[in-house]
Design a protein around this motif. Structure first.
Motif, mmCIF file in Angstrom:
data_model
loop_
_atom_site.group_PDB
_atom_site.id
_atom_site.type_symbol
_atom_site.label_atom_id
_atom_site.label_comp_id
_atom_site.label_asym_id
_atom_site.label_seq_id
_atom_site.Cartn_x
_atom_site.Cartn_y
_atom_site.Cartn_z
ATOM 1 N N ILE A 238 0.861 -1.184 0.000
ATOM 2 C CA ILE A 238 0.000 0.000 0.000
ATOM 3 C C ILE A 238 0.904 1.244 0.000
ATOM 4 O O ILE A 238 1.862 1.337 0.753
ATOM 5 C CB ILE A 238 -0.910 0.021 1.243
ATOM 6 C CG1 ILE A 238 -1.821 -1.212 1.266
ATOM 7 C CG2 ILE A 238 -1.717 1.312 1.290
ATOM 8 C CD1 ILE A 238 -2.825 -1.269 0.142
ATOM 9 N N GLU A 239 0.616 2.183 -0.891
ATOM 10 C CA GLU A 239 1.412 3.387 -1.087
ATOM 11 C C GLU A 239 2.852 3.067 -1.524
ATOM 12 O O GLU A 239 3.784 3.829 -1.278
ATOM 13 C CB GLU A 239 1.398 4.282 0.165
ATOM 14 C CG GLU A 239 -0.009 4.786 0.486
ATOM 15 C CD GLU A 239 -0.035 5.926 1.486
ATOM 16 O OE1 GLU A 239 1.018 6.248 2.064
ATOM 17 O OE2 GLU A 239 -1.124 6.502 1.671
ATOM 18 N N GLY A 240 3.003 1.947 -2.215
ATOM 19 C CA GLY A 240 4.302 1.582 -2.762
ATOM 20 C C GLY A 240 4.673 2.439 -3.957
ATOM 21 O O GLY A 240 3.823 3.104 -4.568
ATOM 22 N N ARG A 241 5.953 2.433 -4.257
ATOM 23 C CA ARG A 241 6.469 3.202 -5.397
ATOM 24 C C ARG A 241 7.094 2.247 -6.411
ATOM 25 O O ARG A 241 7.775 1.291 -6.031
ATOM 26 C CB ARG A 241 7.540 4.204 -4.944
ATOM 27 C CG ARG A 241 7.032 5.342 -4.073
ATOM 28 C CD ARG A 241 7.184 5.091 -2.596
ATOM 29 N NE ARG A 241 8.592 4.978 -2.195
ATOM 30 C CZ ARG A 241 8.964 4.437 -1.038
ATOM 31 N NH1 ARG A 241 8.072 3.956 -0.183
ATOM 32 N NH2 ARG A 241 10.259 4.380 -0.717
ATOM 33 N N ILE A 242 6.850 2.527 -7.680
ATOM 34 C CA ILE A 242 7.417 1.729 -8.768
ATOM 35 C C ILE A 242 8.145 2.684 -9.690
ATOM 36 O O ILE A 242 7.564 3.673 -10.155
ATOM 37 C CB ILE A 242 6.318 0.976 -9.539
ATOM 38 C CG1 ILE A 242 5.543 0.052 -8.594
ATOM 39 C CG2 ILE A 242 6.928 0.194 -10.702
ATOM 40 C CD1 ILE A 242 4.152 -0.273 -9.064
ATOM 41 N N VAL A 243 9.421 2.409 -9.930
ATOM 42 C CA VAL A 243 10.222 3.261 -10.808
ATOM 43 C C VAL A 243 10.614 2.446 -12.038
ATOM 44 O O VAL A 243 11.271 1.416 -11.931
ATOM 45 C CB VAL A 243 11.475 3.800 -10.099
ATOM 46 C CG1 VAL A 243 12.243 4.731 -11.037
ATOM 47 C CG2 VAL A 243 11.092 4.541 -8.821
ATOM 48 N N GLN A 244 10.213 2.939 -13.186
ATOM 49 C CA GLN A 244 10.466 2.261 -14.463
ATOM 50 C C GLN A 244 11.710 2.868 -15.108
ATOM 51 O O GLN A 244 11.786 4.085 -15.299
ATOM 52 C CB GLN A 244 9.257 2.467 -15.393
ATOM 53 C CG GLN A 244 9.135 1.459 -16.494
ATOM 54 C CD GLN A 244 8.622 0.134 -15.958
ATOM 55 O OE1 GLN A 244 7.683 0.091 -15.162
ATOM 56 N NE2 GLN A 244 9.243 -0.954 -16.388
ATOM 57 N N ILE A 245 12.699 2.025 -15.448
ATOM 58 C CA ILE A 245 13.911 2.559 -16.072
ATOM 59 C C ILE A 245 14.186 1.964 -17.445
ATOM 60 O O ILE A 245 15.099 2.408 -18.135
ATOM 61 C CB ILE A 245 15.148 2.371 -15.172
ATOM 62 C CG1 ILE A 245 15.394 0.893 -14.851
ATOM 63 C CG2 ILE A 245 15.014 3.201 -13.904
ATOM 64 C CD1 ILE A 245 16.727 0.637 -14.185
ATOM 65 N N ALA A 246 13.404 0.953 -17.862
ATOM 66 C CA ALA A 246 13.590 0.365 -19.196
ATOM 67 C C ALA A 246 12.410 -0.549 -19.488
ATOM 68 O O ALA A 246 11.555 -0.798 -18.623
ATOM 69 C CB ALA A 246 14.903 -0.414 -19.272
#
Length: 333
Positions: A238-246
């Protein structure tokens, strides 16, 4: 420029888009440093996935960047342009560059260079800038990873993955890494990962839930995209973060965004190469403050898979594309 320098140098370009066979070692004039620039005699240059994408023809250099491939180098300062005063001639440096790294000499803006920490070889230093700049800005700056949180990093044995595991552990996080074989999972564990998931035989969503008592990952660093996007939403807390780099799979997918709303998730992404000298300089300063001391103390270290001479650049790209590597592939001049 110093008169004792040669007039020409060896450098690598891609003649048209395609496989490793389009790579050519050619002769180019040694460039002269402009305002704020240093000229570095390159000892080592790291191979990175964006180099492969550029070679294929899908990632052209940003305006003003050379067509010579290569985004990170380590070497010795041999000349300085007007106003460049941070590094003396003869100083060993490692640097992030917008292009030009696969060459015997490379221009670097001095604000995008860092001193080589004591105890590191030039090969190790040449494997640092691209991955460490990328991990810092995406995991610790955009992703806001904090001590006590759980990071899920996909591609745990890539250059990015091996760096993310070590830095996250150094700053007190729990790390779960995915990899494509039992051998690679063992490599992740040796680097400090708390859990390694063989994505060919295990469901990483279930593994993350089990390891976090059903909470999920606070931060996910993803370079796969495609089918992983929806599964990342399932694996996130919950309220997690996802960072896309490729996007090793696909950049276009169908996703149920209700999960984004119900979990109050934050899905962002970034690229590094097109950023300005000033933006990259901010990352360099953060690395100098927080990460270079860790490198000097040996608390984290680039993982070197293969070192090849410049003439074997095609072989280096073939190994990168095979995904058999663990850590960085480096060209030695």
């Amino acid at each position: 420029m110093t008169t004792s320098l040669p007039r020409t140098m060896r450098a690598v370009i891609a003649e048209g888009g395609g496989g490793p066979d389009v790579l050519r070692v050619i002769e180019r004039e040694v460039p002269s440093p402009g305002a704020g620039e240093i000229l570095v005699r390159v000892d080592a240059a790291g191979i990175n996935r964006p180099d492969v994408i550029q070679r294929v023809g899908d990632y052209p250099p940003p305006p003003g960047a050379p067509d010579v491939l290569g985004l990170e180098i380590a070497g010795t300062v041999v000349a300085r342009g007007p106003g460049a005063e941070r590094f003396a001639t003869g100083a060993p440096v490692m640097a992030l560059v917008p292009g030009g790294g696969y060459a015997e000499f490379c221009l670097v803006h001095e604000d995008n260079a860092l001193p080589v920490p004591d105890g590191l070889s030039m090969v190790e230093a040449g494997a640092i800038p691209e991955t460490y700049f990328t991990v810092w800005t995406n995991v610790f700056d955009r992703g806001r990873l904090r001590a006590g949180e759980t990071l899920l990093v996909h591609g745990g044995t890539s250059g990015i993955g091996t760096t993310a595991i070590q830095l996250a552990k150094a700053f007190g996080a729990t790390v779960i890494a995915t990899a494509g074989s039992e051998e690679k999972c063992e490599a992740c564990l040796r680097l400090g990962a708390d859990r390694a998931v063989n994505y060919r035989s295990e469901d990483f969503v279930a593994a993350v839930k089990a390891h976090t008592a059903r909470k999920g990952a606070d931060l996910i660093l993803d370079m796969v995209g495609g089918s992983y996007i929806a599964r990342n939403y399932d694996a996130a807390a919950i309220e997690g973060r996802i960072v896309q780099i490729a996007f090793l799979e696909s950049a276009k997918v169908e996703v149920d965004f209700r999960k984004l709303m119900l979990k109050r998730l934050w899905h962002t992404g970034s690229t590094l190469r097109p950023r300005s000298v000033g933006e990259k300089a901010e990352i360099a300063r953060a690395l100098a403050d927080h990460v270079v001391p860790l490198l000097a103390q040996g608390r984290c270290k680039p993982v070197i898979d293969t070192v090849l001479p410049l003439e074997k650049v095609r072989e280096a790209h073939e190994r990168m594309e095979s995904s058999a590597h663990v850590g960085k592939i480096v060209l030695r001049m």
